[in-house]
Design a protein around this motif. Sequence first.
Motif, PDB file in Angstrom:
ATOM      1  N   LEU A  84      48.234  33.225  25.717  1.00 40.04           N
ATOM      2  CA  LEU A  84      47.093  33.738  26.473  1.00 40.04           C
ATOM      3  C   LEU A  84      46.259  32.572  26.976  1.00 40.04           C
ATOM      4  CD1 LEU A  84      44.951  35.999  27.251  1.00 40.04           C
ATOM      5  CD2 LEU A  84      44.082  35.728  24.916  1.00 40.04           C
ATOM      6  N   ALA A  85      45.700  32.702  28.176  1.00 37.66           N
ATOM      7  CA  ALA A  85      44.785  31.690  28.702  1.00 37.66           C
ATOM      8  C   ALA A  85      43.640  32.377  29.414  1.00 37.66           C
ATOM      9  CB  ALA A  85      45.505  30.737  29.650  1.00 37.66           C
ATOM     10  N   SER A  86      42.520  31.667  29.471  1.00 39.26           N
ATOM     11  CA  SER A  86      41.348  32.151  30.195  1.00 39.26           C
ATOM     12  C   SER A  86      40.557  30.945  30.672  1.00 39.26           C
ATOM     13  CB  SER A  86      40.473  33.026  29.300  1.00 39.26           C
ATOM     14  OG  SER A  86      39.343  33.506  30.006  1.00 39.26           O
ATOM     15  N   THR A  87      39.812  31.135  31.744  1.00 40.71           N
ATOM     16  CA  THR A  87      39.045  30.024  32.304  1.00 40.71           C
ATOM     17  C   THR A  87      38.023  29.503  31.308  1.00 40.71           C
ATOM     18  OG1 THR A  87      39.372  30.805  34.553  1.00 40.71           O
ATOM     19  CG2 THR A  87      37.503  29.354  34.170  1.00 40.71           C
ATOM     20  N   SER A  88      37.302  30.395  30.627  1.00 40.68           N
ATOM     21  CA  SER A  88      36.256  29.971  29.700  1.00 40.68           C
ATOM     22  C   SER A  88      35.890  31.128  28.791  1.00 40.68           C
ATOM     23  CB  SER A  88      35.019  29.503  30.468  1.00 40.68           C
ATOM     24  OG  SER A  88      33.893  29.386  29.615  1.00 40.68           O
ATOM     25  N   VAL A 127      43.330  36.336  31.281  1.00 37.81           N
ATOM     26  CA  VAL A 127      42.231  37.293  31.390  1.00 37.81           C
ATOM     27  C   VAL A 127      40.994  36.547  31.845  1.00 37.81           C
ATOM     28  CG1 VAL A 127      40.838  39.022  30.212  1.00 37.81           C
ATOM     29  CG2 VAL A 127      43.205  38.667  29.512  1.00 37.81           C
ATOM     30  N   ASP A 128      40.342  37.062  32.887  1.00 31.72           N
ATOM     31  CA  ASP A 128      39.104  36.487  33.386  1.00 31.72           C
ATOM     32  C   ASP A 128      38.130  37.604  33.728  1.00 31.72           C
ATOM     33  OD1 ASP A 128      39.306  33.628  33.315  1.00 31.72           O
ATOM     34  OD2 ASP A 128      40.772  33.721  34.937  1.00 31.72           O
ATOM     35  N   ALA A 129      36.903  37.241  34.007  1.00 37.01           N
ATOM     36  CA  ALA A 129      35.877  38.206  34.383  1.00 37.01           C
ATOM     37  C   ALA A 129      34.953  37.557  35.408  1.00 37.01           C
ATOM     38  CB  ALA A 129      35.089  38.671  33.163  1.00 37.01           C
ATOM     39  N   THR A 130      34.101  38.373  36.001  1.00 43.12           N
ATOM     40  CA  THR A 130      33.099  37.939  36.989  1.00 43.12           C
ATOM     41  C   THR A 130      33.730  37.188  38.158  1.00 43.12           C
ATOM     42  OG1 THR A 130      32.524  35.840  35.854  1.00 43.12           O
ATOM     43  CG2 THR A 130      31.328  37.837  35.179  1.00 43.12           C
ATOM     44  N   MET A 131      34.936  37.549  38.534  1.00 46.68           N
ATOM     45  CA  MET A 131      35.612  36.878  39.637  1.00 46.68           C
ATOM     46  C   MET A 131      35.275  37.553  40.967  1.00 46.68           C
ATOM     47  SD  MET A 131      39.314  36.016  37.937  1.00 46.68           S
ATOM     48  CE  MET A 131      39.865  34.866  39.205  1.00 46.68           C
ATOM     49  N   LYS A 132      35.181  36.758  42.010  1.00 49.92           N
ATOM     50  CA  LYS A 132      34.941  37.235  43.368  1.00 49.92           C
ATOM     51  C   LYS A 132      36.274  37.356  44.102  1.00 49.92           C
ATOM     52  CE  LYS A 132      30.509  36.904  42.652  1.00 49.92           C
ATOM     53  NZ  LYS A 132      29.693  38.117  42.417  1.00 49.92           N
ATOM     54  N   PRO A 133      36.298  38.059  45.247  1.00 47.93           N
ATOM     55  CA  PRO A 133      37.573  38.195  45.967  1.00 47.93           C
ATOM     56  C   PRO A 133      38.255  36.867  46.275  1.00 47.93           C
ATOM     57  CG  PRO A 133      35.992  39.766  46.825  1.00 47.93           C
ATOM     58  CD  PRO A 133      35.242  38.899  45.852  1.00 47.93           C
ATOM     59  N   TRP A 134      37.477  35.822  46.573  1.00 47.79           N
ATOM     60  CA  TRP A 134      38.110  34.533  46.886  1.00 47.79           C
ATOM     61  C   TRP A 134      38.710  33.889  45.630  1.00 47.79           C
ATOM     62  CZ3 TRP A 134      32.960  35.504  48.398  1.00 47.79           C
ATOM     63  CH2 TRP A 134      31.976  35.132  47.467  1.00 47.79           C
ATOM     64  N   ASP A 135      38.306  34.357  44.436  1.00 47.33           N
ATOM     65  CA  ASP A 135      38.891  33.842  43.206  1.00 47.33           C
ATOM     66  C   ASP A 135      40.244  34.475  42.889  1.00 47.33           C
ATOM     67  OD1 ASP A 135      36.641  32.176  42.469  1.00 47.33           O
ATOM     68  OD2 ASP A 135      35.585  33.982  41.833  1.00 47.33           O
ATOM     69  N   ASP A 195      42.915  44.915  37.349  1.00 50.55           N
ATOM     70  CA  ASP A 195      41.664  44.772  36.620  1.00 50.55           C
ATOM     71  C   ASP A 195      41.931  45.052  35.141  1.00 50.55           C
ATOM     72  OD1 ASP A 195      41.728  47.542  36.279  1.00 50.55           O
ATOM     73  OD2 ASP A 195      40.007  47.934  37.578  1.00 50.55           O
ATOM     74  N   HIS A 196      40.894  45.020  34.320  1.00 51.85           N
ATOM     75  CA  HIS A 196      41.107  45.156  32.882  1.00 51.85           C
ATOM     76  C   HIS A 196      41.594  46.551  32.489  1.00 51.85           C
ATOM     77  CE1 HIS A 196      38.356  41.544  31.645  1.00 51.85           C
ATOM     78  NE2 HIS A 196      39.325  41.199  32.468  1.00 51.85           N
TER      79      HIS A 196
END
Length: 257
Positions: free
Chosen positions: A153-157, A200-208, A225-226
């Motif tokens: 598993l990985a995530s940005t932060s 898994v990430d969150a608070t992403m915008k369309p450009w992300d 999405d989740h």
Amino acid sequence: MDKLVASAEAAADLAGAVIRPLFRSALLVEAKGDASPVTEADRGAERALREHIARHHPDHGVIGEEYGPDRADAEWVWVLDPIDGTRAFVTGRPLFGTLIALLHRGRPVLGLIDQPATGERWIGVEGRRTIFRGPFGGAIGCRPCPELSTAELASTSPDIFPPGQDAGFMALRRAVRRTSWGGDCYIYGLIALGLLDVVVDATMKPWDWAALVPVVEGAGGRVTDHAGRPLTLESEGDVLAVGDPALLPACTSLLSV
């Protein structure tokens, strides 16, 4: 579509020519409204991308992180993130990338992840096998991983999950073999190379996320999405990518905790 892919690659080359001379150089870092760093590289690269699109696709719309939307209701809309992972960029880590997506009536049909410092590039097109080019080897193809207990598993932060989503992520984290942090768009490219299993990430915008969908899905994975729903411009910004679609039900179940 081949002409659009060639145009996206040409645009990425132009952005890379702006970014590379500034990587690991002394940059003036400002603060955006959301406190993320922005540099002259972000702005210069997006200007290069927009100028290319305006010249070659004057009837297309654009949504970009730095300069906002222009004709976002057009049939074809380019979605741009000149440097996804600006924090990595300004600290000299090559875990960032330029993201170029093309939406057709709101659906991502073309996505490109370009790492201009390392020379790696992923190109995804709806209905086609993702293409990868890079100097370090690697073959496109998400790996089989039917059990979460063996998943990477990985995530940005760990800090990106707002209250109400962090409990679900922690439940998923406890279920997998190992968790790593950081990488922004780069870790989605690693899923497409069969080196990670879940992101898994969150608070992403369309450009992300827009460019990531064709890349991961063209390698055999899924991006939702989740809750397991397809991402749209109206999505709330929570993103789940799995290399093996068999992992999707278990991931969405835990993320709903």
